[in-house]
Scaffold this active site. Structure first.
Site, mmCIF file in Angstrom:
data_model
loop_
_atom_site.group_PDB
_atom_site.id
_atom_site.type_symbol
_atom_site.label_atom_id
_atom_site.label_comp_id
_atom_site.label_asym_id
_atom_site.label_seq_id
_atom_site.Cartn_x
_atom_site.Cartn_y
_atom_site.Cartn_z
ATOM 1 N N PRO A 124 -4.761 8.599 -3.394
ATOM 2 C CA PRO A 124 -5.491 9.352 -4.423
ATOM 3 C C PRO A 124 -4.684 10.546 -4.942
ATOM 4 C CG PRO A 124 -6.955 8.777 -2.611
ATOM 5 C CD PRO A 124 -5.582 8.345 -2.195
ATOM 6 N N CYS B 14 0.836 -1.214 0.000
ATOM 7 C CA CYS B 14 0.000 0.000 0.000
ATOM 8 C C CYS B 14 0.867 1.259 0.000
ATOM 9 C CB CYS B 14 -0.903 0.007 1.218
ATOM 10 S SG CYS B 14 -1.835 -1.521 1.439
ATOM 11 N N GLU C 294 3.426 -0.232 -10.683
ATOM 12 C CA GLU C 294 4.786 -0.370 -10.109
ATOM 13 C C GLU C 294 5.706 0.700 -10.695
ATOM 14 O OE1 GLU C 294 6.310 -3.996 -8.790
ATOM 15 O OE2 GLU C 294 4.335 -4.810 -8.315
ATOM 16 N N ARG D 193 9.605 -4.534 -9.928
ATOM 17 C CA ARG D 193 9.637 -4.127 -11.346
ATOM 18 C C ARG D 193 10.213 -5.241 -12.221
ATOM 19 N NH1 ARG D 193 11.135 1.928 -9.240
ATOM 20 N NH2 ARG D 193 8.948 2.504 -8.883
HETATM 21 P P1 FAD Z 1 -0.153 9.836 -12.046
HETATM 22 O O1 FAD Z 1 1.028 9.826 -11.173
HETATM 23 O O2 FAD Z 1 -1.200 10.868 -11.804
HETATM 24 O O3 FAD Z 1 0.333 9.959 -13.554
HETATM 25 C C1 FAD Z 1 -0.537 10.294 -14.641
HETATM 26 C C2 FAD Z 1 0.321 10.388 -15.911
HETATM 27 O O4 FAD Z 1 1.282 11.440 -15.753
HETATM 28 C C3 FAD Z 1 1.125 9.119 -16.172
HETATM 29 O O5 FAD Z 1 1.214 8.893 -17.559
HETATM 30 C C4 FAD Z 1 2.493 9.463 -15.619
HETATM 31 O O6 FAD Z 1 3.537 8.709 -16.196
HETATM 32 C C5 FAD Z 1 2.590 10.933 -15.980
HETATM 33 N N1 FAD Z 1 3.567 11.635 -15.125
HETATM 34 C C6 FAD Z 1 3.504 11.827 -13.791
HETATM 35 N N2 FAD Z 1 4.586 12.493 -13.371
HETATM 36 C C7 FAD Z 1 5.352 12.733 -14.468
HETATM 37 C C8 FAD Z 1 6.603 13.370 -14.689
HETATM 38 N N3 FAD Z 1 7.308 13.891 -13.689
HETATM 39 N N4 FAD Z 1 7.093 13.418 -15.953
HETATM 40 C C9 FAD Z 1 6.391 12.873 -16.978
HETATM 41 N N5 FAD Z 1 5.195 12.248 -16.831
HETATM 42 C C10 FAD Z 1 4.695 12.170 -15.587
HETATM 43 N N6 FAD Z 1 -0.308 0.949 -6.044
HETATM 44 C C11 FAD Z 1 0.033 0.420 -4.844
HETATM 45 O O7 FAD Z 1 0.603 1.087 -3.989
HETATM 46 N N7 FAD Z 1 -0.228 -0.887 -4.571
HETATM 47 C C12 FAD Z 1 -0.839 -1.692 -5.455
HETATM 48 O O8 FAD Z 1 -1.044 -2.885 -5.169
HETATM 49 C C13 FAD Z 1 -1.210 -1.157 -6.723
HETATM 50 N N8 FAD Z 1 -1.855 -1.942 -7.631
HETATM 51 C C14 FAD Z 1 -2.346 -1.368 -8.771
HETATM 52 C C15 FAD Z 1 -3.160 -2.132 -9.605
HETATM 53 C C16 FAD Z 1 -3.724 -1.552 -10.734
HETATM 54 C C17 FAD Z 1 -4.627 -2.366 -11.604
HETATM 55 C C18 FAD Z 1 -3.434 -0.195 -11.053
HETATM 56 C C19 FAD Z 1 -4.030 0.444 -12.277
HETATM 57 C C20 FAD Z 1 -2.619 0.546 -10.234
HETATM 58 C C21 FAD Z 1 -2.072 -0.025 -9.073
HETATM 59 N N9 FAD Z 1 -1.301 0.728 -8.190
HETATM 60 C C22 FAD Z 1 -0.930 0.201 -6.977
HETATM 61 C C23 FAD Z 1 -1.074 2.141 -8.435
HETATM 62 C C24 FAD Z 1 -0.039 2.433 -9.515
HETATM 63 O O9 FAD Z 1 1.244 2.189 -9.030
HETATM 64 C C25 FAD Z 1 -0.223 3.888 -9.941
HETATM 65 O O10 FAD Z 1 -1.408 3.934 -10.705
HETATM 66 C C26 FAD Z 1 0.952 4.423 -10.722
HETATM 67 O O11 FAD Z 1 2.104 4.493 -9.922
HETATM 68 C C27 FAD Z 1 0.663 5.813 -11.331
HETATM 69 O O12 FAD Z 1 0.089 6.682 -10.410
HETATM 70 P P2 FAD Z 1 -1.260 7.485 -10.805
HETATM 71 O O13 FAD Z 1 -2.222 6.491 -11.286
HETATM 72 O O14 FAD Z 1 -1.630 8.349 -9.668
HETATM 73 O O15 FAD Z 1 -0.848 8.381 -12.065
HETATM 74 N N1 2MC Z 2 16.416 1.789 -3.366
HETATM 75 C C1 2MC Z 2 16.746 2.350 -2.191
HETATM 76 N N2 2MC Z 2 16.535 3.649 -1.911
HETATM 77 C C2 2MC Z 2 15.953 4.395 -2.861
HETATM 78 C C3 2MC Z 2 15.572 3.882 -4.110
HETATM 79 C C4 2MC Z 2 15.833 2.514 -4.353
HETATM 80 N N3 2MC Z 2 15.490 1.941 -5.511
HETATM 81 N N4 2MC Z 2 15.006 4.851 -4.847
HETATM 82 C C5 2MC Z 2 15.040 5.964 -4.100
HETATM 83 N N5 2MC Z 2 15.599 5.679 -2.881
HETATM 84 C C6 2MC Z 2 15.882 6.610 -1.816
HETATM 85 C C7 2MC Z 2 16.844 7.664 -2.339
HETATM 86 O O1 2MC Z 2 18.174 7.228 -2.195
HETATM 87 C C8 2MC Z 2 16.524 8.858 -1.493
HETATM 88 O O2 2MC Z 2 17.171 8.785 -0.243
HETATM 89 P P1 2MC Z 2 18.509 9.678 0.031
HETATM 90 O O3 2MC Z 2 18.073 11.112 -0.137
HETATM 91 O O4 2MC Z 2 18.885 9.290 1.408
HETATM 92 O O5 2MC Z 2 19.499 9.263 -1.009
HETATM 93 C C9 2MC Z 2 15.027 8.698 -1.225
HETATM 94 O O6 2MC Z 2 14.706 7.334 -1.459
HETATM 95 C C10 2MC Z 2 14.203 9.569 -2.144
HETATM 96 O O7 2MC Z 2 14.502 9.245 -3.474
HETATM 97 P P2 2MC Z 2 14.358 10.285 -4.635
HETATM 98 O O8 2MC Z 2 15.100 11.540 -4.264
HETATM 99 O O9 2MC Z 2 14.711 9.610 -5.909
HETATM 100 O O10 2MC Z 2 12.767 10.586 -4.562
HETATM 101 P P3 2MC Z 2 11.827 11.341 -5.577
HETATM 102 O O11 2MC Z 2 10.634 11.742 -4.817
HETATM 103 O O12 2MC Z 2 12.568 12.348 -6.368
HETATM 104 O O13 2MC Z 2 11.406 10.233 -6.710
HETATM 105 C C11 2MC Z 2 10.492 8.213 -7.582
HETATM 106 C C12 2MC Z 2 11.240 8.936 -6.469
HETATM 107 C C13 2MC Z 2 9.800 9.087 -8.605
HETATM 108 C C14 2MC Z 2 11.490 7.323 -8.308
HETATM 109 C C15 2MC Z 2 9.477 7.391 -6.781
HETATM 110 O O14 2MC Z 2 8.536 8.240 -6.160
HETATM 111 C C16 2MC Z 2 8.738 6.372 -7.606
HETATM 112 O O15 2MC Z 2 9.263 5.281 -7.854
HETATM 113 N N6 2MC Z 2 7.478 6.717 -8.023
HETATM 114 C C17 2MC Z 2 6.630 5.747 -8.655
HETATM 115 C C18 2MC Z 2 5.683 5.149 -7.613
HETATM 116 C C19 2MC Z 2 5.493 3.696 -7.831
HETATM 117 O O16 2MC Z 2 6.321 3.000 -8.399
HETATM 118 N N7 2MC Z 2 4.378 3.182 -7.354
HETATM 119 C C20 2MC Z 2 4.116 1.786 -7.429
HETATM 120 C C21 2MC Z 2 3.072 1.405 -6.438
HETATM 121 S S1 2MC Z 2 2.993 -0.337 -6.220
HETATM 122 C C22 2MC Z 2 2.128 -0.983 -7.543
HETATM 123 O O17 2MC Z 2 1.847 -0.304 -8.499
HETATM 124 C C23 2MC Z 2 1.734 -2.395 -7.500
HETATM 125 C C24 2MC Z 2 1.054 -2.916 -8.468
HETATM 126 C C25 2MC Z 2 2.120 -3.198 -6.328
#
Ligand code: FAD
Ligand code: 2MC
Length: 379
Positions: free
Chosen positions: A127, A123, A362, A241
């Site tokens: 939103p 988690c 992710e 990832r």
């Molecule tokens: P936003 O962050 O609002 O992004 C919208 C668009 O803007 C995207 O195209 C994005 O790439 C783009 N964008 C945003 N910032 C930038 C930037 N700096 N530069 C260029 N483009 C940008 N999350 C969990 O924590 N746990 C889960 O188990 C999980 N499961 C999921 C399962 C499903 C089916 C889905 C759809 C999502 C799930 N997620 C989960 C959430 C998922 O990780 C997020 O949807 C994802 O990280 C994107 O966040 P957002 O939807 O708020 O989009």
């Molecule tokens: N391993 C260890 N530490 C890390 C790390 C990694 N891979 N990535 C970042 N950190 C640390 C980083 O070193 C920093 O600490 P310090 O200042 O001590 O060096 C701290 O975390 C903050 O990192 P950043 O400065 O890179 O943070 P920023 O806010 O600029 O960006 C970003 C981070 C955009 C890479 C991160 O917010 C991100 O990955 N966003 C996408 C969110 C995401 O992947 N959501 C998935 C939800 S889960 C899901 O979708 C499922 C289906 C389960």
């Protein structure tokens, strides 16, 4: 350098392939249509060791490398993308609790997660905090021997059907350093679940929002140290990832296999589709890119296993490349089926729908590019 799989890897691959073809593939279309979370099958996956592939052996897991785990996940995804993808999330959660939780906390949850008695959710997303995950607002206030959680999470995979949540919440100031990670029993008083989201794909697992309304959890449920939660979340996602990338490769392989068979059977203009050179070239490109993606995923897994300093960027590269490729391969396979590809009688439209979300979750593929570029410009 040896590109061949060793005997143990081949054995894991075989058992995953058998499980995928006998326990997942025959039911995948029905689970998709009926939106069934196949709990009994997931527990069977536990019997095979698939619920704790890279969870340390000290906690009951198989303790495999990320590379070996990737080989297994890829095979599972050929059977059912969505179910395999949930298994990868469960593995990530179990690994996080085993790696960062106290011995007591890990002992309480991880062996039961590995057996499938309890299932996990991750988690992070809220939103108002998706790509900018470090801006999350869910708060955890320490009051004596407990933390009190308030806030909400969005898009949580498995939510409502899982038993344990790893929740990233704010214990300090703004930004990543103010985030901590907690283990929250999914049925704790004050944990409320939103409606099951209606999704384009990934239908064999529920996705729900979660609200935390004054949820009290013991202070010992903190993972590691306060303020380290964002780094733990990112470490979990490095492996996550790779896992999503493997699900993408497995899905692409399943789509290509189906297309390869179909073009040899289907006749138009008096000959099999496979005799047309444009069809051959399309298949050749699909296979070439699939092999490239698989090798990149395995390289990223190797980098993570060996603690390479650029591992996170490689995980991001593998996720970006494999998920884009997978969507294109599935879509091309659908095209080769013509109108039949658009029907639910065939698996192609499901592969396209399931593959699409891997480009979003992710970390979106734009976020992957951000991570890769940061590493590139730092070097
Ligand atoms: P936003 O962050 O609002 O992004 C919208 C668009 O803007 C995207 O195209 C994005 O790439 C783009 N964008 C945003 N910032 C930038 C930037 N700096 N530069 C260029 N483009 C940008 N999350 C969990 O924590 N746990 C889960 O188990 C999980 N499961 C999921 C399962 C499903 C089916 C889905 C759809 C999502 C799930 N997620 C989960 C959430 C998922 O990780 C997020 O949807 C994802 O990280 C994107 O966040 P957002 O939807 O708020 O989009
Ligand atoms: N391993 C260890 N530490 C890390 C790390 C990694 N891979 N990535 C970042 N950190 C640390 C980083 O070193 C920093 O600490 P310090 O200042 O001590 O060096 C701290 O975390 C903050 O990192 P950043 O400065 O890179 O943070 P920023 O806010 O600029 O960006 C970003 C981070 C955009 C890479 C991160 O917010 C991100 O990955 N966003 C996408 C969110 C995401 O992947 N959501 C998935 C939800 S889960 C899901 O979708 C499922 C289906 C389960």
């Amino acid at each position: 350098m040896d590109f061949a799989l060793n005997e143990q890897q081949l054995a894991f691959q075989d058992s995953a392939r058998d499980f995928a073809s006998s326990r997942l593939a025959p039911f995948a279309a029905e689970w998709d249509l009926e939106e069934t979370f196949p709990l009994a099958t997931i527990r069977e996956a536990g019997d095979m060791g698939f619920l704790g592939l890279y969870t340390p052996e000290s906690h009951g897991g198989l303790g495999l490398s990320r590379l070996d785990s990737a080989i297994v996940f890829e095979e599972l995804a050929t059977g059912c993308t969505s179910t395999a993808a949930y298994l990868t999330i469960h593995n990530m959660v179990s690994w996080m609790i085993a790696s960062f939780g106290s011995a007591t906390l890990a002992g309480e949850w991880v062996p039961r997660m590995v057996s499938g008695e309890v299932l996990g959710s991750y988690c992070l997303t809220e939103p108002g905090a998706g790509s900018d995950a470090a801006s999350l607002k869910t708060r955890a206030e320490k009051k004596g021997e407990v933390y009190v959680l308030n806030g909400s999470k969005m898009f949580i995979s498995g939510a409502g059907s899982t038993d344990v949540l790893v929740v990233m919440a704010r214990t300090g100031g703004p930004g990543p350093k103010g985030v901590s990670a907690f283990v929250v029993p999914a049925n704790a008083p004050g944990v409320q679940y939103g409606k099951k989201e209606k999704k384009m794909g990934w239908n064999s697992q529920p996705t729900r929002a979660i609200t935390f309304d004054n949820v009290e959890i013991p202070a010992g449920n903190l993972l590691g140290e306060e303020g380290m939660g964002f780094a733990y979340a990112m470490k979990g996602l490095d492996g996550g990832r790779i896992n999503i990338a493997t699900c993408a490769v497995g899905t692409a392989q399943a789509a290509l296999n189906a297309a390869q068979r179909y073009v040899q059977e289907r006749q138009q203009f008096g000959q099999p589709l496979a005799d047309f050179q444009t069809v051959q070239f399309r298949l050749a490109d699909m296979l070439t890119e699939l092999v490239a993606a698989r090798q990149m995923v395995r390289l990223a897994a190797f980098k993570l296993d060996s603690g390479s300093s650029d591992a996170s960027a490689y995980c991001a590269m593998a996720k970006r490349f494999a998920t884009d490729l997978s969507f294109n391969v599935a879509n091309n396979a659908l095209q080769l089926f013509g109108g039949y590809g658009y029907l639910k009688d065939f698996p192609l439209e499901r592969h396209v729908r399931d593959a699409r979300v891997h480009q979003i979750l992710e970390g979106t593929n734009e976020v992957m590019r951000m991570i890769i570029a940061r590493q590139l410009l730092k070097d």
